[in-house]
Design an enzyme around this catalytic site. Structure first.
Site, PDB file in Angstrom:
ATOM      1  N   HIS A   1       0.870  -1.185   0.000  1.00  0.00           N
ATOM      2  CA  HIS A   1       0.000   0.000   0.000  1.00  0.00           C
ATOM      3  C   HIS A   1       0.905   1.231   0.000  1.00  0.00           C
ATOM      4  O   HIS A   1       1.960   1.223   0.637  1.00  0.00           O
ATOM      5  CB  HIS A   1      -0.860   0.078   1.276  1.00  0.00           C
TER       6      HIS A   1
ATOM      7  N   CYS B   1      -2.401   3.059   9.020  1.00  0.00           N
ATOM      8  CA  CYS B   1      -3.414   2.100   8.549  1.00  0.00           C
ATOM      9  C   CYS B   1      -4.604   2.021   9.502  1.00  0.00           C
ATOM     10  O   CYS B   1      -5.703   1.677   9.095  1.00  0.00           O
ATOM     11  CB  CYS B   1      -2.840   0.690   8.461  1.00  0.00           C
TER      12      CYS B   1
END
Ligand code: ARG
Length: 486
Positions: free
Chosen positions: A174, A270
């Site tokens: 990511h 996150c």
């Protein structure tokens, strides 16, 4: 938006308690070997501490966790917010897609306008799309999770400039694991997680004094996965060197242990989603991503040609969507595929098209033009962009008709004279001759049923593109060994 969201300058983030957090499956390299290894009590303590640190500086909203969705704690992936709009995530892995309806419900209940991404495209929210501190530029990743094809769509929807970045290291799957825009135009990032074009893009848009690069050790400790609230940066770990760099840029670091969440490949950022991303006063939609359709025909499946074409596109930094495919019903019957090729910019798109034309694909009939010809200006010197031949029988389009290239051989130049075409060794071409450049108006005639690559290419097995350096591969192997040992 809720009333509180209207308050100017009040930061607002979304979090989700880790009541059902665990590692139940493997969808990134961090999760490998960690199934069932989460200490949930410890995870709760770590999460509570992070929550406390953030809640003392911003407003934290909570979404109710759902049983059976262990990764729902990672709210960064819920979607991407701008003003009162949100683009809901559409997860690449079926393990996480059941989170989507829960996040949708929360956004709707909190009066966001929810946008859904187009069919067959994937988007993992603020995990892969990060605004600059001025909100005008949106950095969007592609690679394992988010589709490149979504980038121009996001640019148009949010009326922002999208800069596309390609992730090339599976550990940094990511964007927010290796790229961290900070207030004041600073950027903390790990250059080795990107391909060279992306690094150049970063350097193009972020001036050198604002770039804070980190090394593999800091990156592996998730130092790029921080939460920035004004001048405070909250992260799992920070080396002395990084702390010093941040401090001279005017940032104070707050470190808080999130080791239990690293087992799932996540950290501070996150675990949060910014809900207060402002709509910039002035900005305009922009994305360099471009697409083109090509057609592949012949023994696509048994000769491995289809995977050869798909591989060439992905390895070359592009993306593809098979728009239509007709499969031949017997070994001899040809198959046809219409493939949409997408690249981060036009020049990469051209080079991809050229590569796959050499693998036997061609432009759709309606789009075919004559081959582009250029003069040779000096004996033995071909124009920069000359078409370099393969061993396969080739045709070029001249004055609206296809002519066969004679003297077919590999790595030579195609010379066109008097409506005829032939292959010529580079050293033999003469000034004044016309040679084929680019791949428009070129097609290969290949009906052999043998494997096209000799080596038996598999689809994206290596995860390492040709431009990656050997030392990077060694670094990754060392990481794997350490990970296994731990
Ligand atoms: N296990 C999760 C996944 O692989 C971790 C997500 C981390 N989130 C993030 N924004 N990087 O999807």
């Amino acid at each position: 938006m809720t009333d509180s969201g209207k308050e100017k300058n009040r930061k607002r983030l979304l979090m989700c308690r880790p009541s059902f957090y665990s590692v139940d499956y493997v969808i990134n390299p961090w999760m490998k070997g960690n199934i069932g290894k989460v200490d949930r009590a410890k995870a709760k303590d770590q999460w509570n501490r992070l929550h406390e640190i953030i809640a003392s500086r911003a407003e934290v909203e909570l979404i109710k966790p759902a049983d059976g969705l262990p990764d729902m704690v990672f709210t960064a992936n819920a979607g991407l917010v701008m003003g009162g709009d949100v683009v809901l995530a559409h997860f690449a892995h079926s393990e996480r897609s059941p989170e989507e309806p829960f996040f949708r419900k929360w956004f709707e209940a909190n009066r966001f306008t929810v946008h859904t991404v187009p069919d067959n495209l994937f988007f993992e929210g603020a995990g892969d799309a990060l605004f600059d501190s001025d909100g005008r530029k949106l950095w969007v990743a592609y690679g394992d999770r988010t589709s490149l094809e979504i980038h121009p769509w996001l640019a148009a929807l949010f009326n922002v400039e999208v800069v596309s970045l390609r992730l090339t290291d599976r550990r940094f799957y990511h964007l927010d694991t290796c790229f961290f825009p900070l207030p004041g135009g600073y950027l903390l990032y790990y250059p080795d997680a990107f391909d060279s074009r992306s690094v150049r893009q970063i350097e193009r848009f972020v001036p050198a004094p604002k770039r804070i690069t980190i090394d593999g050790a800091d990156a592996s400790a998730f130092s790029a996965n921080g939460v920035a609230l004004d001048r405070t940066v909250i992260m799992h770990a920070c080396s002395e060197e990084l702390r010093a760099k941040l401090s001279s840029a005017g940032f104070e670091t707050v470190v808080t242990d999130l080791s239990e969440f690293m087992k799932a490949g996540g950290s501070a950022k996150c675990l949060t989603l910014r809900l207060d991303e402002p709509v910039p006063a002035t900005s305009s939609a922009r994305s360099e991503v471009s697409s083109r359709k090509i057609v592949a025909e012949g023994q696509l499946l048994d000769a491995g040609r289809m995977s050869g074409i798909c591989d060439a596109i992905v390895m070359g930094g592009g993306s593809f969507r098979v728009r239509r495919m007709r499969i031949g019903q017997s070994r001899q019957a040809p198959s046809t595929a219409e493939i949409e090729v997408t690249a981060p910019d036009v020049s990469i798109l051209d080079s991809l098209i050229e590569k796959i034309v050499r693998l036997g694909a061609r432009l759709p009939a309606g789009e075919t033009t004559d081959a582009k010809l250029e003069h040779v200006v000096k004996d033995g010197v071909a124009p920069d962009n000359f078409y370099s031949s393969t061993i396969y029988k080739t045709e070029v389009r001249v004055n609206g008709g296809w002519v066969e290239v004679s003297g077919q051989r590999m790595d030579s130049v195609v010379v066109v004279a008097d409506g005829e075409a032939h292959c010529e060794l580079l050293r033999n071409i003469k000034a004044g001759e016309m040679v084929v450049t680019g791949s428009d108006g070129v097609r290969l005639v290949r009906e052999t049923a043998r494997a096209e690559h000799g080596e038996g290419f598999g689809f994206m097995q290596s995860g390492i593109s040709s431009e990656r350096r050997v030392e990077l591969s060694i670094g990754r192997i060392a990481w794997e060994m350490n990970h296994i040992k731990n």
